[in-house]
Design a protein around this motif. Structure first.
Motif, PDB file in Angstrom:
ATOM      1  N   GLY A   1       0.764  -1.230   0.000  1.00  0.00           N
ATOM      2  CA  GLY A   1       0.000   0.000   0.000  1.00  0.00           C
ATOM      3  C   GLY A   1       0.798   1.285   0.000  1.00  0.00           C
ATOM      4  N   SER A   2       2.066   1.203  -0.356  1.00  0.00           N
ATOM      5  CA  SER A   2       2.787   2.470  -0.518  1.00  0.00           C
ATOM      6  C   SER A   2       3.453   2.487  -1.889  1.00  0.00           C
ATOM      7  CB  SER A   2       3.834   2.642   0.581  1.00  0.00           C
ATOM      8  OG  SER A   2       4.956   1.842   0.309  1.00  0.00           O
ATOM      9  N   GLU A   3       3.717   3.686  -2.386  1.00  0.00           N
ATOM     10  CA  GLU A   3       4.311   3.781  -3.716  1.00  0.00           C
ATOM     11  C   GLU A   3       5.711   3.182  -3.724  1.00  0.00           C
ATOM     12  OE1 GLU A   3       4.078   7.811  -4.891  1.00  0.00           O
ATOM     13  OE2 GLU A   3       1.883   7.803  -4.944  1.00  0.00           O
ATOM     14  N   ARG A   4       6.407   3.339  -2.615  1.00  0.00           N
ATOM     15  CA  ARG A   4       7.758   2.802  -2.519  1.00  0.00           C
ATOM     16  C   ARG A   4       7.732   1.279  -2.619  1.00  0.00           C
ATOM     17  NH1 ARG A   4      12.556   5.450  -0.499  1.00  0.00           N
ATOM     18  NH2 ARG A   4      14.132   4.482  -1.801  1.00  0.00           N
ATOM     19  N   ALA A   5       6.721   0.689  -1.972  1.00  0.00           N
ATOM     20  CA  ALA A   5       6.618  -0.777  -2.002  1.00  0.00           C
ATOM     21  C   ALA A   5       6.356  -1.254  -3.415  1.00  0.00           C
ATOM     22  CB  ALA A   5       5.503  -1.246  -1.077  1.00  0.00           C
TER      23      ALA A   5
ATOM     24  N   GLU B   1       7.246   0.274  -6.138  1.00  0.00           N
ATOM     25  CA  GLU B   1       8.517   0.430  -6.848  1.00  0.00           C
ATOM     26  C   GLU B   1       9.420  -0.761  -6.547  1.00  0.00           C
ATOM     27  OE1 GLU B   1      10.077   4.414  -6.181  1.00  0.00           O
ATOM     28  OE2 GLU B   1      12.021   3.586  -6.715  1.00  0.00           O
ATOM     29  N   GLY B   2       9.468  -1.141  -5.258  1.00  0.00           N
ATOM     30  CA  GLY B   2      10.276  -2.298  -4.872  1.00  0.00           C
ATOM     31  C   GLY B   2       9.813  -3.556  -5.576  1.00  0.00           C
ATOM     32  N   ALA B   3       8.496  -3.735  -5.643  1.00  0.00           N
ATOM     33  CA  ALA B   3       7.952  -4.918  -6.301  1.00  0.00           C
ATOM     34  C   ALA B   3       8.352  -4.953  -7.764  1.00  0.00           C
ATOM     35  CB  ALA B   3       6.434  -4.932  -6.172  1.00  0.00           C
ATOM     36  N   VAL B   4       8.309  -3.784  -8.410  1.00  0.00           N
ATOM     37  CA  VAL B   4       8.648  -3.730  -9.828  1.00  0.00           C
ATOM     38  C   VAL B   4      10.119  -4.072 -10.039  1.00  0.00           C
ATOM     39  CG1 VAL B   4       8.875  -2.183 -11.780  1.00  0.00           C
ATOM     40  CG2 VAL B   4       6.797  -2.158 -10.413  1.00  0.00           C
TER      41      VAL B   4
ATOM     42  N   GLU C   1      15.321  -1.312  -2.247  1.00  0.00           N
ATOM     43  CA  GLU C   1      14.031  -0.627  -2.376  1.00  0.00           C
ATOM     44  C   GLU C   1      12.982  -1.289  -1.491  1.00  0.00           C
ATOM     45  OE1 GLU C   1      13.085   2.151  -4.044  1.00  0.00           O
ATOM     46  OE2 GLU C   1      15.223   2.456  -4.401  1.00  0.00           O
ATOM     47  N   ILE C   2      13.041  -2.601  -1.418  1.00  0.00           N
ATOM     48  CA  ILE C   2      12.049  -3.316  -0.602  1.00  0.00           C
ATOM     49  C   ILE C   2      12.205  -2.923   0.861  1.00  0.00           C
ATOM     50  CG2 ILE C   2      11.363  -5.590   0.236  1.00  0.00           C
ATOM     51  CD1 ILE C   2      12.199  -6.671  -2.532  1.00  0.00           C
ATOM     52  N   TYR C   3      13.453  -2.939   1.316  1.00  0.00           N
ATOM     53  CA  TYR C   3      13.660  -2.610   2.736  1.00  0.00           C
ATOM     54  C   TYR C   3      13.323  -1.147   2.998  1.00  0.00           C
ATOM     55  CZ  TYR C   3      15.756  -7.132   3.610  1.00  0.00           C
ATOM     56  OH  TYR C   3      15.951  -8.466   3.749  1.00  0.00           O
ATOM     57  N   ALA C   4      13.608  -0.287   2.029  1.00  0.00           N
ATOM     58  CA  ALA C   4      13.253   1.122   2.211  1.00  0.00           C
ATOM     59  C   ALA C   4      11.745   1.286   2.331  1.00  0.00           C
ATOM     60  CB  ALA C   4      13.785   1.949   1.041  1.00  0.00           C
TER      61      ALA C   4
ATOM     62  N   GLY D   1      22.100   3.901   5.984  1.00  0.00           N
ATOM     63  CA  GLY D   1      20.731   4.059   6.452  1.00  0.00           C
ATOM     64  C   GLY D   1      20.128   2.707   6.752  1.00  0.00           C
ATOM     65  N   LEU D   2      18.848   2.739   7.042  1.00  0.00           N
ATOM     66  CA  LEU D   2      18.154   1.514   7.444  1.00  0.00           C
ATOM     67  C   LEU D   2      18.225   0.413   6.390  1.00  0.00           C
ATOM     68  CD1 LEU D   2      16.566   0.285   9.761  1.00  0.00           C
ATOM     69  CD2 LEU D   2      14.481   1.119   8.667  1.00  0.00           C
ATOM     70  N   PRO D   3      17.922   0.708   5.101  1.00  0.00           N
ATOM     71  CA  PRO D   3      17.937  -0.364   4.111  1.00  0.00           C
ATOM     72  C   PRO D   3      19.275  -1.098   4.068  1.00  0.00           C
ATOM     73  CG  PRO D   3      16.934   1.582   3.188  1.00  0.00           C
ATOM     74  CD  PRO D   3      17.490   1.981   4.521  1.00  0.00           C
ATOM     75  N   LEU D   4      20.369  -0.348   4.091  1.00  0.00           N
ATOM     76  CA  LEU D   4      21.680  -0.971   4.013  1.00  0.00           C
ATOM     77  C   LEU D   4      21.899  -1.861   5.225  1.00  0.00           C
ATOM     78  CD1 LEU D   4      24.273  -1.164   2.381  1.00  0.00           C
ATOM     79  CD2 LEU D   4      25.203   0.666   3.773  1.00  0.00           C
ATOM     80  N   LEU D   5      21.488  -1.336   6.386  1.00  0.00           N
ATOM     81  CA  LEU D   5      21.631  -2.102   7.614  1.00  0.00           C
ATOM     82  C   LEU D   5      20.871  -3.426   7.520  1.00  0.00           C
ATOM     83  CD1 LEU D   5      22.867  -1.782  10.485  1.00  0.00           C
ATOM     84  CD2 LEU D   5      20.583  -1.103  11.229  1.00  0.00           C
ATOM     85  N   LEU D   6      19.618  -3.337   7.048  1.00  0.00           N
ATOM     86  CA  LEU D   6      18.799  -4.546   6.917  1.00  0.00           C
ATOM     87  C   LEU D   6      19.425  -5.508   5.910  1.00  0.00           C
ATOM     88  CD1 LEU D   6      15.230  -2.982   6.966  1.00  0.00           C
ATOM     89  CD2 LEU D   6      16.401  -4.169   8.810  1.00  0.00           C
ATOM     90  N   SER D   7      20.005  -4.950   4.849  1.00  0.00           N
ATOM     91  CA  SER D   7      20.691  -5.790   3.867  1.00  0.00           C
ATOM     92  C   SER D   7      21.834  -6.545   4.513  1.00  0.00           C
ATOM     93  CB  SER D   7      21.260  -4.925   2.742  1.00  0.00           C
ATOM     94  OG  SER D   7      20.296  -4.713   1.766  1.00  0.00           O
TER      95      SER D   7
END
Lengths: 139, 779
Positions: B318-322, B324-327, B394-397, B499-505
């Motif tokens: 439900g977010s545009e970022r998600a 984008e991640g899916a794509v 992108e997914i983690y973001a 940032g958070l995404p890199l950390l999660l990666s």
């Protein structure tokens, strides 16, 4: 039923009935008759021939398998309707033309071929059933 | 018709050509045949600038105007990306298939099936008309059935094919219902109109119904838990099929459907709960199951299921970022998974085994395959500088947020991704590095037809990330925009943002390496856990199918008990009672008929008919009864004649003759007692049944005759029979002209009846076979 008289007369009777059935088929558009009834007459002719002279004789004289005749009839009926596609009219619209053979003018039409198709289906399907039933009698 | 429409039909034409071409040119004909999808790819690429500028192109022809069904296409960011993946990967798959089955006697048929599938899949993603979409969707189910069951001599293969057909076919029916509901709600038949009118659907009371139906289609096709079982089983197919169906096409159709309808059905609480829930459960289940496998293809299959779960979760987040991640992830997955499947196929083809425990040290023998595997595996593991890395960032973001829902999704997603990394690494490393293991066949590099595909795809996974600005502009942004329904500018690049995404990666990678270290132990643990559970949807499928078969056998045994008398009695009774009941219920009982005035010969014929009936009833043996029935029939025929219906009478005569002949023939074949003596009880019952049916028909006829006669039809026929149809015999004109189409149907029935009767006569008496042969799962 397998009497000598019946066996001797049946072929002539069959021929007469088949000719008559074609006559009934062709006159159907204007007089009582048509493909259905014509087909039934021819089918009973073959059934009778089968009873008198055996199924093998009928199969030999029919040459084609009865079901193939029925299949051909269905195809013919379906195709006669498809001709209309070249004239940009709906499927099965009747198309008419006049053909002059010598001094005789002949009306040809797609309903005629359709009716011939009906005739073939009825002849084929009914005689196929009748012949198959008669055949098992033998064994 | 526009050029694009012809182009979209080209794969179907290629399907017809391929058996012929391959017969004459051998397996090298695939070089020629691959030009077809390549041409589709090039043609569709021409739309990239238009679509990137934010335009959608539609076109097509009317198909069934009266139903509002159109053969129309819609080209926007979403459909174009999918179509390019299908045709692009399709080109490589055709080549690969030529190499993989080069000496198979049925290669031509196989390539033909592939083309059929490709064409159907193209239409699934390109179709604008809802009906065309449904038809294409069903075609993919059928063609995938043919492909999965290609090796039809093996029971496992047949079972997998039927399973896939039943599961996705059921989903297809759900889609049909969903499409109808959407059309009823919105009144629209085209997707391009529907996606701009989403509010109407969301506000409708039938929204939930439409949603459930569409999800039923999408979840079965995209193998979401608990429908995931058909996908791994479909690995029975030859590897080119697996590589094609499970990377970019078949299984993505469900994801496509969700993405396509996101502007219509999305943005509601249900959507944003159900999709992530099913998605994350699928992701975790599938990756856990993947760890357990040792077969390269099965490992890939389960990670495919997991990836689909991830995509479903993101689409519903439900977010545009998600989105984008899916794509990003969808494109990345298509590239690396297609490549890895083909690599698994090459390894299998050249070394003779797909068991990861029996493989090792192949890097020297198969350097090119190793390169392709490494590039694709790294992308799958989500390492830079590959498109898989951008996707994961992108997914983690998108999902790395503070609320409980996002945190739990993120934790599970990290777990799933870590397992995905394990599998990716295992596939890329294990068979190729380490000590050389002796394989069943002496391993060496495959021919160019084999390695061209995986290498191209793997390199594309690298290039699309390195030149991210181009891929963002032409692919990711337009597609995200189409999915979200609002403008999205994608900006993922290969760079490290602290940032958070890199950390999660990093957490994902760490966790993944830890599990990889202990992969054999993890596999044992999973095997033990599964052994304890012991029951899964795969078994459940068999039980459901067996249950349905048992039910239908039971019903058949009751209804089709093989007793002619029972059939006829029930038909007559049902007919008689229903006529009587409806006449009484609607108060339309006919008035008692007045006594007719007829001539003496008309009375005579009536009397003859009656005598025939009495003769039937009193006949001592069967043959007499049949012939007596003929008396009644001929009398009726004469009555027809007297009342001015020569055609009818004529036909009645012939029918009577033939039925007497045929009935007599039948009688001679049956071994019956000459006479038919039955207990009184049966006779009375049969008499009652006959009376009910006969009187009902009489009453019905009287009621019909009692209604004032509407001469509109007969006037029309008598007025027009001569003028329009050039015939004086109205009956015949109706049969062959006015109602020709009915007659066509009737003679088809006559023909089929003939065939059926012949089959019945020829059939030998034998024990009925009702046993359904259950082919249990392989494991």
């Amino acid at each position: 039923m397998n009497t000598v008289i019946f066996r001797a007369v049946a072929p002539y009777l069959t021929a007469l009935m088949v000719v008559f059935s074609v006559f009934i088929l062709l006159r159907g558009h204007n007089e009582p008759g048509g493909g259905f009834i014509g087909g039934l007459i021819a089918a009973s002719a073959f059934a009778m021939y089968g009873i008198s002279n055996g199924v093998a004789a009928v199969r030999r004289s029919l040459y084609f398998h009865p079901i193939s005749i029925a299949g051909f009839g269905l195809l013919l009926a379906g195709l006669s309707g498809a001709l209309s596609v070249f004239f940009h009219v709906p499927y099965l619209t009747g198309l008419w033309t006049k053909v002059a053979i010598g001094s005789v003018e002949l009306d040809l039409s797609t309903p005629l071929f359709f009716d011939i198709g009906v005739y073939c289906v009825v002849v084929g399907a009914i005689s196929a059933i009748a012949l198959a039933l008669e055949e098992r009698q033998a064994d | 018709m526009s050029v694009t429409l012809y182009i979209l039909m080209a794969p179907f034409l290629a399907a017809l050509l391929s058996p012929v071409l391959i017969r004459f040119l051998g397996h090298r004909a695939v070089w020629l045949l691959a030009l077809v999808p390549a041409f589709v790819f090039i043609h569709l690429s021409g739309y990239l600038p238009t679509v990137a500028a934010g335009e959608a192109v539609t076109g097509g022809i009317q198909w069934v105007p009266s139903l509002g069904a159109n053969l129309s296409y819609l080209i926007d960011g979403l459909s174009l990306t999918f179509a390019l993946l299908i045709s692009g990967i399709g080109t490589l798959i055709i080549l690969y298939a030529g190499g993989y089955l080069s000496s198979h006697p049925q290669l031509g048929r196989f390539v033909g099936f592939l083309f059929l599938f490709m064409g159907s899949m193209l239409w699934v993603v390109m179709a604008d008309g809802l009906i065309a979409l449904f038809v294409a969707w069903e075609l993919t189910s059928i063609t995938s059935f043919l492909l999965i069951g290609f090796d039809h001599n093996r029971a496992a293969s047949r079972r997998a094919a039927i399973q896939a057909l039943l599961v996705t076919g059921a989903g297809g029916l759900s889609l049909l219902a969903g499409v109808v509901v959407l059309n009823r709600i919105s009144g629209m038949t085209e997707l391009s109109l529907l996606i701009n009118g989403g509010d109407v659907v969301r506000d409708s009371p039938y929204y939930l119904l439409a949603l459930i139906l569409v999800l039923g289609a999408a979840f079965t096709k995209s193998a979401q838990f608990p429908f995931h079982f058909w996908l791994p089983n479909a690995m029975e197919a030859p590897t080119p099929v697996s590589a094609f169906l499970h990377s970019a096409t078949m299984v993505k159709a469900g994801v496509y459907m969700l993405m396509r309808l996101n502007p219509v059905l999305g943005d509601t609480a249900v959507w944003e709960t159900v999709l992530p829930l099913f998605g994350i459960v699928t992701l975790v289940t599938a990756t856990l199951l993947a760890v357990r496998q040792t077969d390269l293809k099965l490992m890939l299959a389960y990670t495919t299921v997991g990836s689909l779960g991830l995509l479903v979760m993101l689409t519903g987040f439900g977010s545009e970022r998600a989105i984008e991640g899916a794509v990003y992830y969808l494109v990345a997955h298509a590239l690396f998974k297609g490549g890895l499947f083909m690599v698994a196929g090459i390894v299998d083809h050249e070394s003779g085994t797909r068991d990861i425990r029996k493989l090792g040290g192949l890097r020297k023998a198969m350097p090119i395959t190793f390169a392709a595997a490494a590039l694709a595996g790294l992308s799958m593991a989500g390492l830079p500088p590959f498109i898989g890395f951008i996707a994961k960032e992108e997914i983690y973001a998108a999902i790395g947020k503070g609320d409980l829902w996002s945190i739990s999704l993120t934790v599970l997603a990290i777990f799933g991704n870590a397992l995905m990394l394990v599998i990716g690494a295992a596939l890329a490393i294990k068979p190729f590095l380490g000590a050389k293991v002796e394989t069943p066949k002496h391993a060496h590099e495959g021919p160019v037809l084999l390695w061209l595909g995986p290498l191209t795809l793997s390199v594309m996974g690298l290039l699309s990330a390195l030149f991210a600005s181009y891929s963002n502009h032409f692919i990711i942004s337009p597609m995200s925009t189409a999915v979200a329904g609002t403008g999205i500018e994608a900006h993922g690049v290969v760079a490290f943002h602290i940032g958070l995404p890199l950390l999660l990666s990093l957490v994902t990678i760490g966790l993944g390496i830890a599990i990889f270290w202990k992969l054999d132990t993890a596999r044992l643990i999973m095997a033990r856990v599964l052994h304890i559970i012991g029951w899964g949807p795969d078994r459940g499928f068999d039980q459901v199918v067996a249950g349905i078969v048992r039910l239908s056998v039971a019903i058949t045994r009751v209804l089709q008990n093989g007793r002619m008398e029972a059939y006829m009695t029930s038909v007559f009774l049902v007919f008689g009672i229903s006529v009587w009941l409806s006449l009484i219920h609607f108060g339309e009982l006919p008035a008692w008929p007045s006594f007719p005035s007829m001539t003496f010969y008309e009375w005579g014929m009536m009397l003859l008919a009656l005598l025939g009936l009495i003769a039937v009833l009193t006949a001592y043996n069967r043959l007499t009864a049949i012939v007596s029935l003929g008396i009644q029939g001929f009398a009726v025929a004469v009555i027809f004649m007297l009342f001015g219906a020569p055609d009818l009478s004529f036909t009645q005569f012939m029918v009577e003759t033939l039925s007497v002949v045929i009935l007599a023939l039948v009688m001679t074949r049956l071994t019956l007692n000459k006479t038919d003596r039955r207990p009184m009880r049966e006779t009375v019952f049969d008499f009652a049944a006959a009376l009910v049916a006969g009187s009902a028909f009489t009453a019905l006829l009287l009621a019909v005759v009692g209604v004032p006669f509407d001469p509109a039809l007969s006037e029309f026929f008598s007025a027009n029979s001569r003028v329009i149809a050039h015939g004086r015999n109205i009956v015949n004109v109706i049969i062959v002209d006015f109602r020709g189409f009915d007659t066509l149907g009737e003679i088809a029935v006559v023909m089929i009846t003939g065939l059926a009767i012949i089959a019945l006569i020829r059939v030998k008496q034998r024990k009925p076979r009702f046993e359904y042969e259950l082919e249990g799962p392989d494991e």
